[in-house]
Design a protein around this motif. Structure first.
Motif, PDB file in Angstrom:
ATOM      1  N   VAL A  65       3.329  -6.314  -6.736  1.00 32.88           N
ATOM      2  CA  VAL A  65       2.888  -6.002  -8.099  1.00 32.88           C
ATOM      3  C   VAL A  65       3.114  -4.522  -8.361  1.00 32.88           C
ATOM      4  O   VAL A  65       2.748  -3.674  -7.552  1.00 32.88           O
ATOM      5  N   ARG A  66       3.732  -4.253  -9.488  1.00 27.34           N
ATOM      6  CA  ARG A  66       3.871  -2.844  -9.883  1.00 27.34           C
ATOM      7  C   ARG A  66       2.743  -2.508 -10.839  1.00 27.34           C
ATOM      8  O   ARG A  66       2.518  -3.229 -11.815  1.00 27.34           O
ATOM      9  N   VAL A  67       2.034  -1.414 -10.579  1.00 19.99           N
ATOM     10  CA  VAL A  67       0.998  -0.998 -11.529  1.00 19.99           C
ATOM     11  C   VAL A  67       1.693  -0.530 -12.803  1.00 19.99           C
ATOM     12  O   VAL A  67       2.904  -0.279 -12.822  1.00 19.99           O
ATOM     13  N   ASP A 104      11.045   3.552 -22.292  1.00 16.21           N
ATOM     14  CA  ASP A 104      11.448   2.258 -22.848  1.00 16.21           C
ATOM     15  C   ASP A 104      10.310   1.240 -22.885  1.00 16.21           C
ATOM     16  O   ASP A 104      10.456   0.176 -23.478  1.00 16.21           O
ATOM     17  N   LYS A 105       9.159   1.536 -22.223  1.00 11.04           N
ATOM     18  CA  LYS A 105       8.052   0.577 -22.222  1.00 11.04           C
ATOM     19  C   LYS A 105       6.738   1.270 -22.596  1.00 11.04           C
ATOM     20  O   LYS A 105       5.819   1.335 -21.789  1.00 11.04           O
ATOM     21  N   PRO A 106       6.634   1.806 -23.814  1.00 14.60           N
ATOM     22  CA  PRO A 106       5.413   2.550 -24.160  1.00 14.60           C
ATOM     23  C   PRO A 106       4.201   1.632 -24.300  1.00 14.60           C
ATOM     24  O   PRO A 106       4.329   0.505 -24.770  1.00 14.60           O
ATOM     25  N   PHE A 150       6.564  -7.585 -10.129  1.00 13.76           N
ATOM     26  CA  PHE A 150       5.755  -8.120 -11.239  1.00 13.76           C
ATOM     27  C   PHE A 150       5.524  -6.937 -12.162  1.00 13.76           C
ATOM     28  O   PHE A 150       4.786  -6.011 -11.824  1.00 13.76           O
ATOM     29  N   ARG A 151       6.228  -6.970 -13.319  1.00  9.37           N
ATOM     30  CA  ARG A 151       6.123  -5.851 -14.267  1.00  9.37           C
ATOM     31  C   ARG A 151       4.846  -6.029 -15.086  1.00  9.37           C
ATOM     32  O   ARG A 151       4.882  -6.617 -16.179  1.00  9.37           O
ATOM     33  N   THR A 152       3.716  -5.499 -14.600  1.00  6.61           N
ATOM     34  CA  THR A 152       2.421  -5.794 -15.251  1.00  6.61           C
ATOM     35  C   THR A 152       2.332  -5.257 -16.668  1.00  6.61           C
ATOM     36  O   THR A 152       1.593  -5.812 -17.482  1.00  6.61           O
ATOM     37  N   ILE A 160      13.419  -0.020  -4.428  1.00  4.85           N
ATOM     38  CA  ILE A 160      14.312   0.828  -5.229  1.00  4.85           C
ATOM     39  C   ILE A 160      14.542   0.206  -6.598  1.00  4.85           C
ATOM     40  O   ILE A 160      15.019  -0.924  -6.709  1.00  4.85           O
ATOM     41  N   GLY A 161      14.180   0.944  -7.648  1.00  4.35           N
ATOM     42  CA  GLY A 161      14.437   0.511  -9.026  1.00  4.35           C
ATOM     43  C   GLY A 161      15.763   1.131  -9.442  1.00  4.35           C
ATOM     44  O   GLY A 161      15.815   2.265  -9.897  1.00  4.35           O
ATOM     45  N   THR A 162      16.829   0.361  -9.281  1.00  5.55           N
ATOM     46  CA  THR A 162      18.160   0.947  -9.513  1.00  5.55           C
ATOM     47  C   THR A 162      18.429   1.254 -10.987  1.00  5.55           C
ATOM     48  O   THR A 162      19.297   2.061 -11.288  1.00  5.55           O
ATOM     49  N   ASN A 163      17.687   0.601 -11.902  1.00  2.38           N
ATOM     50  CA  ASN A 163      17.926   0.895 -13.324  1.00  2.38           C
ATOM     51  C   ASN A 163      17.567   2.348 -13.606  1.00  2.38           C
ATOM     52  O   ASN A 163      18.355   3.110 -14.164  1.00  2.38           O
ATOM     53  N   ASP A 164      16.353   2.714 -13.231  1.00  9.77           N
ATOM     54  CA  ASP A 164      15.937   4.094 -13.469  1.00  9.77           C
ATOM     55  C   ASP A 164      16.618   5.063 -12.499  1.00  9.77           C
ATOM     56  O   ASP A 164      16.967   6.179 -12.885  1.00  9.77           O
ATOM     57  N   LEU A 165      16.813   4.638 -11.263  1.00  8.93           N
ATOM     58  CA  LEU A 165      17.461   5.549 -10.311  1.00  8.93           C
ATOM     59  C   LEU A 165      18.846   5.962 -10.843  1.00  8.93           C
ATOM     60  O   LEU A 165      19.231   7.126 -10.753  1.00  8.93           O
ATOM     61  N   VAL A 208      15.249  -3.769  -3.043  1.00 12.09           N
ATOM     62  CA  VAL A 208      15.811  -3.358  -4.326  1.00 12.09           C
ATOM     63  C   VAL A 208      15.283  -4.334  -5.363  1.00 12.09           C
ATOM     64  O   VAL A 208      15.314  -5.546  -5.157  1.00 12.09           O
ATOM     65  N   CYS A 209      14.762  -3.791  -6.486  1.00 10.77           N
ATOM     66  CA  CYS A 209      14.258  -4.675  -7.532  1.00 10.77           C
ATOM     67  C   CYS A 209      14.872  -4.364  -8.884  1.00 10.77           C
ATOM     68  O   CYS A 209      14.445  -4.880  -9.894  1.00 10.77           O
ATOM     69  N   GLY A 210      15.901  -3.514  -8.915  1.00  9.97           N
ATOM     70  CA  GLY A 210      16.588  -3.250 -10.183  1.00  9.97           C
ATOM     71  C   GLY A 210      17.679  -4.281 -10.391  1.00  9.97           C
ATOM     72  O   GLY A 210      17.912  -5.155  -9.546  1.00  9.97           O
ATOM     73  N   GLU A 211      18.363  -4.172 -11.522  1.00  7.05           N
ATOM     74  CA  GLU A 211      19.383  -5.163 -11.871  1.00  7.05           C
ATOM     75  C   GLU A 211      20.517  -5.218 -10.845  1.00  7.05           C
ATOM     76  O   GLU A 211      21.231  -6.210 -10.745  1.00  7.05           O
ATOM     77  N   ASP A 258      20.474   8.301 -20.588  1.00  3.55           N
ATOM     78  CA  ASP A 258      19.475   7.366 -21.102  1.00  3.55           C
ATOM     79  C   ASP A 258      19.962   5.918 -20.975  1.00  3.55           C
ATOM     80  O   ASP A 258      21.001   5.556 -21.535  1.00  3.55           O
ATOM     81  N   ARG A 259      19.202   5.095 -20.268  1.00  8.37           N
ATOM     82  CA  ARG A 259      19.625   3.716 -20.006  1.00  8.37           C
ATOM     83  C   ARG A 259      19.664   2.848 -21.251  1.00  8.37           C
ATOM     84  O   ARG A 259      20.210   1.758 -21.247  1.00  8.37           O
ATOM     85  N   MET A 260      19.014   3.301 -22.337  1.00  6.08           N
ATOM     86  CA  MET A 260      18.980   2.510 -23.567  1.00  6.08           C
ATOM     87  C   MET A 260      20.093   2.898 -24.539  1.00  6.08           C
ATOM     88  O   MET A 260      20.213   2.324 -25.607  1.00  6.08           O
ATOM     89  N   ALA A 316      11.313   3.664  -5.741  1.00 10.06           N
ATOM     90  CA  ALA A 316      12.279   4.760  -5.693  1.00 10.06           C
ATOM     91  C   ALA A 316      13.122   4.690  -6.953  1.00 10.06           C
ATOM     92  O   ALA A 316      14.010   3.850  -7.081  1.00 10.06           O
ATOM     93  N   GLU A 317      12.789   5.548  -7.914  1.00 10.56           N
ATOM     94  CA  GLU A 317      13.498   5.560  -9.199  1.00 10.56           C
ATOM     95  C   GLU A 317      13.922   6.973  -9.573  1.00 10.56           C
ATOM     96  O   GLU A 317      14.801   7.164 -10.403  1.00 10.56           O
ATOM     97  N   VAL A 318      13.242   7.965  -8.984  1.00 17.51           N
ATOM     98  CA  VAL A 318      13.550   9.368  -9.255  1.00 17.51           C
ATOM     99  C   VAL A 318      14.351   9.868  -8.049  1.00 17.51           C
ATOM    100  O   VAL A 318      13.921   9.676  -6.909  1.00 17.51           O
TER     101      VAL A 318
HETATM  102  C1  PEP Z   1      14.133  -0.159 -12.377  1.00 18.26           C
HETATM  103  O1  PEP Z   1      13.981   0.908 -12.961  1.00 18.26           O
HETATM  104  O2  PEP Z   1      15.172  -0.451 -11.744  1.00 18.26           O
HETATM  105  C2  PEP Z   1      13.064  -1.163 -12.415  1.00 18.26           C
HETATM  106  C3  PEP Z   1      13.120  -2.220 -11.629  1.00 18.26           C
HETATM  107  O3  PEP Z   1      12.046  -0.985 -13.288  1.00 18.26           O
HETATM  108  P1  PEP Z   1      12.218  -1.182 -14.881  1.00 18.26           P
HETATM  109  O4  PEP Z   1      13.564  -1.788 -15.147  1.00 18.26           O
HETATM  110  O5  PEP Z   1      11.096  -2.053 -15.305  1.00 18.26           O
HETATM  111  O6  PEP Z   1      12.094   0.221 -15.362  1.00 18.26           O
END
Ligand code: PEP
Ligand code: MG
Length: 529
Positions: A302-304, A310-312, A266-268, A412-417, A462-465, A425-427, A391-393
């Motif tokens: 829930v993620r704090v 990318d989400k300021p 849950f991306r609060t 594990i947030g695979t997008n940031d990992l 795992v909660c990334g894409e 940069d993912r963007m 786990a993203e770093v």
């Molecule tokens: C991720 O980094 O993989 C993640 C799930 O968080 P967000 O995409 O919101 O940064």
């Protein structure tokens, strides 16, 4: 392919200033009404985006600015162009979320100029036959309101796989490939193409045999979408709960309808992107309670607040940073404004007490054991029973055994990992090729986390894409991942793919992919194993 409009001429105004001002005001009002109407038709997330754009067209300060320019002899189109441009520069200077909105102003400005010229607004062309849309990029409003009956797929030259366009496309189940370098130069209008969102490949001028194979694959996918909804499991019965990634309580109904066994992310921060000030405990309690109520008896992770890069969030990130992705973001920003974190934990505990879901809470961007201990202690102090780390770093994988000692679970947030593993940069479209979680560098980090979790007897999700890629989902389970969380649109595909493999087979695929030297090599090795 949508063509942008030619820029307005700088010729001075030929006619009467009052008449020209009136003509522009009529165009502004018409564009505002059209955007609102399109929003109402689209509903949901798209409606919010389009309402915001409509408000931009009705902004009185902008209208005054345009009238002033026309009064000084500028032609109407030019006055609109220049006034919007100046407004955009101002928004960019404000930074944060407002800066992200700035690009939407271009879209509104182009629509007004098109109306003044009496030509169709740039954007998705009308078509009577189904088509594949190729574009440099799409305004969020265009992606959100695509005609799903006719748009077979979407390919853009700009944007990474986690860009706004890609996320909206996925949430609407549109086949999409983004960040294809050289796309527009390579493809003529009317070219036959195959788009495979699963592999990210776009084939130009395919042979009849290739078209046949792609059609068969598409039919398999369609059959999967119609398969019965069951809990996530492998062929041997090993359970792999399929959880939903959600951003607001309104997302719950759709997730449950598609078979969500709970919420895995849950991306609060999505609730507060517009907020100027930190949200109150009461308003947060209300939102969290609604989400937990929808998932009674089920797990909700829930993620704090994950603020930064990318989400300021205006109330958490006020410093100018050269490299915001490497700056005070995630848990680092919360720690620097601890009261905001405490308020959120208090609201979560209150919502937990008022409902019957199984609440888990985690913090983004945790880098080591000390940060884990800090967050877990604070969670416990507020009475939260299950507290974990994202786990993203990459450091967290290297230190996985130490982190597992302190955390109740890891997700594990695979997008940031992936972004941090490759320092890409993912963007950013220019380095989008690095943003591939199939790369063995990322898979090996996931393996380290999976093994540490198994040794400590702690869940590793795992909660990334990456979890939404069916073939990769099987590999992730083979690497020791115990739950998969994704956009609910991906459930059917992932569910079907898991059911075709035993745990032994998943482990064999994982082992094969770890020895590859490239992401494509890992895909091929997993497919062959
Ligand atoms: C991720 O980094 O993989 C993640 C799930 O968080 P967000 O995409 O919101 O940064
Ligand atoms: Mg992240």
């Amino acid at each position: 392919m949508p063509e942008p409009l030619a820029p307005p001429s700088t010729e001075p105004l030929a006619g009467d200033a009052a008449e020209e001002t009136q003509r522009v005001q009529t165009a502004l009002a018409a564009v505002a009404a059209e955007l609102s109407e399109r929003g109402r038709t689209a509903g949901g997330e798209a409606q919010e985006v389009l309402e915001a754009a409509s408000l931009m067209a009705q902004d009185p300060a902008l209208a005054d600015d345009i009238a002033g320019r026309i009064g000084q002899g500028t032609n109407g189109e030019r006055a609109v162009h220049d006034a919007f441009d100046q407004f955009k520069t101002m928004l960019i200077a404000l930074g944060g979320y407002m800066a992200e909105r700035a690009t939407d102003l271009d879209d509104v400005s182009q629509r007004v100029v098109a109306r003044l010229r009496g030509v169709p607004a740039p954007g998705v062309p009308e078509s009577d036959v189904p088509f594949i849309l190729l574009a440099r990029d799409l305004a969020p409003a265009d992606t959100a309101t695509l005609d799903l009956e006719r748009t077979l797929a979407l390919v853009t030259q700009d944007g990474g796989p986690t860009s706004h366009t890609a996320i909206l496309a996925r949430s609407k189940s549109i086949t999409a490939v983004v960040g294809v370098e050289g796309l527009l130069a390579a493809v003529e209008d009317g070219t036959r193409v195959i788009v495979d969102a699963k592999t990210g490949l776009v084939a130009l001028d395919p042979t009849d045999a290739e078209v046949e194979a792609a059609t068969a694959e598409a039919e398999t996918r369609a059959a999967r979408a119609d398969a019965p909804i069951t809990d996530g499991a492998l062929a041997d019965g090993t359970k792999v709960p399929l959880l939903a990634n959600v951003g607001r309580p309104e997302d719950a109904a759709k997730a449950l309808e598609l078979g969500a066994e709970g919420v895995g992310l849950f991306r609060t921060e999505f609730l507060f992107l517009d907020a100027k000030e930190a949200p109150s405990v009461a308003s947060q309690t209300d939102s969290y309670t609604r989400m937990l109520q929808a998932f009674e008896g089920k797990k909700v992770v829930v993620r704090v607040l994950d603020a930064g890069a990318d989400k300021p969030l205006a109330f958490l990130n006020d410093a100018e940073e050269e490299n915001p992705a490497l700056g005070l973001r995630g848990i680092r920003a919360l720690r620097a404004s601890e009261q905001i974190l405490r308020d959120q934990l208090e609201a979560l505990a209150a919502a937990d007490a008022a409902t019957n879901a199984d609440l888990w809470v985690m913090a983004p961007m945790i880098a080591n054991q000390e940060e884990t201990e800090y967050f877990v202690a604070l969670g416990r102090e507020h009475g939260l029973k299950t507290v974990g780390a994202m786990a993203e770093v990459p450091s967290i994988a290297v230190l996985a055994d130490q982190v597992m000692e302190a955390a109740d679970f890891v997700s594990i947030g695979t997008n940031d990992l992936t972004q941090y593993t490759f320092a890409a940069d993912r963007m950013l479209g220019t380095v989008a090729s690095f943003q591939d979680p199939w790369h063995p560098a990322v898979l090996r980090l996931i393996q380290m986390l999976g093994e540490a979790g198994a040794a400590a007897g702690k869940p590793v999700g795992v909660c990334g894409e990456a979890a939404a890629d069916p073939a990769l989902a099987v590999v992730l389970v083979g690497l020791g991942v115990t739950t998969l969380s994704m956009s609910p649109a991906a459930f059917a595909d992932v569910r079907a793919e898991l059911l075709e493999h035993t745990l032994e087979q998943a482990k064999a695929k994982a082992a094969a992919s770890l020895t590859a030297t490239t992401a494509q090599g890992a895909r091929d090795a997993a497919a062959a194993a």
